[in-house]
Design a protein around this motif. Structure first.
Motif, PDB file in Angstrom:
ATOM      1  N   ALA A  12      24.782  13.169 -26.649  1.00 43.70           N
ATOM      2  CA  ALA A  12      24.608  11.831 -26.080  1.00 43.70           C
ATOM      3  C   ALA A  12      25.468  11.715 -24.836  1.00 43.70           C
ATOM      4  O   ALA A  12      26.552  12.269 -24.765  1.00 43.70           O
ATOM      5  CB  ALA A  12      25.013  10.779 -27.109  1.00 43.70           C
ATOM      6  N   HIS A  14      27.132   8.812 -22.842  1.00 46.93           N
ATOM      7  CA  HIS A  14      27.411   7.378 -22.904  1.00 46.93           C
ATOM      8  C   HIS A  14      28.144   6.855 -21.679  1.00 46.93           C
ATOM      9  O   HIS A  14      28.615   5.733 -21.678  1.00 46.93           O
ATOM     10  CB  HIS A  14      28.205   7.046 -24.171  1.00 46.93           C
ATOM     11  CG  HIS A  14      27.418   7.297 -25.417  1.00 46.93           C
ATOM     12  ND1 HIS A  14      26.371   6.505 -25.807  1.00 46.93           N
ATOM     13  CD2 HIS A  14      27.502   8.271 -26.333  1.00 46.93           C
ATOM     14  CE1 HIS A  14      25.855   6.971 -26.927  1.00 46.93           C
ATOM     15  NE2 HIS A  14      26.524   8.054 -27.266  1.00 46.93           N
ATOM     16  N   THR A  19      23.642   3.761 -24.324  1.00 47.55           N
ATOM     17  CA  THR A  19      22.359   4.400 -24.075  1.00 47.55           C
ATOM     18  C   THR A  19      21.862   4.978 -25.385  1.00 47.55           C
ATOM     19  O   THR A  19      22.642   5.175 -26.320  1.00 47.55           O
ATOM     20  CB  THR A  19      22.474   5.553 -23.051  1.00 47.55           C
ATOM     21  OG1 THR A  19      23.402   6.507 -23.550  1.00 47.55           O
ATOM     22  CG2 THR A  19      22.918   5.055 -21.692  1.00 47.55           C
ATOM     23  N   LYS A  20      20.573   5.247 -25.442  1.00 53.14           N
ATOM     24  CA  LYS A  20      20.045   5.919 -26.624  1.00 53.14           C
ATOM     25  C   LYS A  20      20.559   7.340 -26.623  1.00 53.14           C
ATOM     26  O   LYS A  20      20.571   7.994 -25.589  1.00 53.14           O
ATOM     27  CB  LYS A  20      18.521   5.915 -26.597  1.00 53.14           C
ATOM     28  CG  LYS A  20      17.915   4.558 -26.885  1.00 53.14           C
ATOM     29  CD  LYS A  20      16.440   4.682 -27.099  1.00 53.14           C
ATOM     30  CE  LYS A  20      16.226   4.697 -28.588  1.00 53.14           C
ATOM     31  NZ  LYS A  20      14.815   4.640 -28.958  1.00 53.14           N
ATOM     32  N   ASP A  48      14.664  11.027 -26.942  1.00 49.29           N
ATOM     33  CA  ASP A  48      15.318  10.266 -28.010  1.00 49.29           C
ATOM     34  C   ASP A  48      14.721  10.667 -29.353  1.00 49.29           C
ATOM     35  O   ASP A  48      13.865  11.545 -29.435  1.00 49.29           O
ATOM     36  CB  ASP A  48      15.221   8.762 -27.753  1.00 49.29           C
ATOM     37  CG  ASP A  48      13.804   8.212 -27.808  1.00 49.29           C
ATOM     38  OD1 ASP A  48      12.881   8.883 -28.337  1.00 49.29           O
ATOM     39  OD2 ASP A  48      13.604   7.078 -27.327  1.00 49.29           O
ATOM     40  N   ASP A  49      15.163  10.009 -30.425  1.00 55.42           N
ATOM     41  CA  ASP A  49      14.710  10.369 -31.769  1.00 55.42           C
ATOM     42  C   ASP A  49      13.240  10.054 -32.026  1.00 55.42           C
ATOM     43  O   ASP A  49      12.680  10.482 -33.017  1.00 55.42           O
ATOM     44  CB  ASP A  49      15.601   9.723 -32.829  1.00 55.42           C
ATOM     45  CG  ASP A  49      15.605   8.204 -32.765  1.00 55.42           C
ATOM     46  OD1 ASP A  49      15.047   7.623 -31.814  1.00 55.42           O
ATOM     47  OD2 ASP A  49      16.183   7.593 -33.678  1.00 55.42           O
ATOM     48  N   LEU A  54      14.123  10.613 -21.897  1.00 59.16           N
ATOM     49  CA  LEU A  54      15.266   9.809 -21.486  1.00 59.16           C
ATOM     50  C   LEU A  54      15.604  10.137 -20.038  1.00 59.16           C
ATOM     51  O   LEU A  54      15.858  11.287 -19.700  1.00 59.16           O
ATOM     52  CB  LEU A  54      16.472  10.101 -22.383  1.00 59.16           C
ATOM     53  CG  LEU A  54      16.285   9.738 -23.852  1.00 59.16           C
ATOM     54  CD1 LEU A  54      17.415  10.321 -24.692  1.00 59.16           C
ATOM     55  CD2 LEU A  54      16.219   8.229 -24.025  1.00 59.16           C
TER      56      LEU A  54
END
Length: 90
Positions: A12, A14, A19-20, A48-49, A54
């Protein structure tokens, strides 16, 4: 001929606020021959998941053996000498 197999890892990012998190990275092509003296443009798309791309994420490329294959920050791989190397996007 250099054989380059590609790996992807994710983290990630951040910086700059919430953010996602990155859940996966899609790399293309997944594997490819890379003859000595040639180049190949690789792409990496953080997702993303839910599988949505992204934007605004930094992808860092690396080679497991830069004597065999190198890769630039922009994903341009170069075959240096015979052997095999993993090119990784994180």
């Amino acid at each position: 001929m250099v054989l380059a197999s590609l790996l992807a890892a994710c983290t990630a990012d951040h910086a700059g606020g919430p953010t996602k998190p990155v859940a996966s990275v899609t790399v293309a092509p997944l594997s490819a021959p890379l003859p000595v003296g040639t180049t190949l443009q690789l792409t990496a798309i953080p997702k993303d998941d839910e599988g949505n791309p992204l934007s605004g994420r930094t992808v860092t490329w690396s080679s497991s053996d830069s004597a065999v294959a190198t890769i630039t920050a922009g994903g341009l791989a170069s075959g240096v000498t015979l052997g095999s190397a993993n090119l990784t996007a994180t």
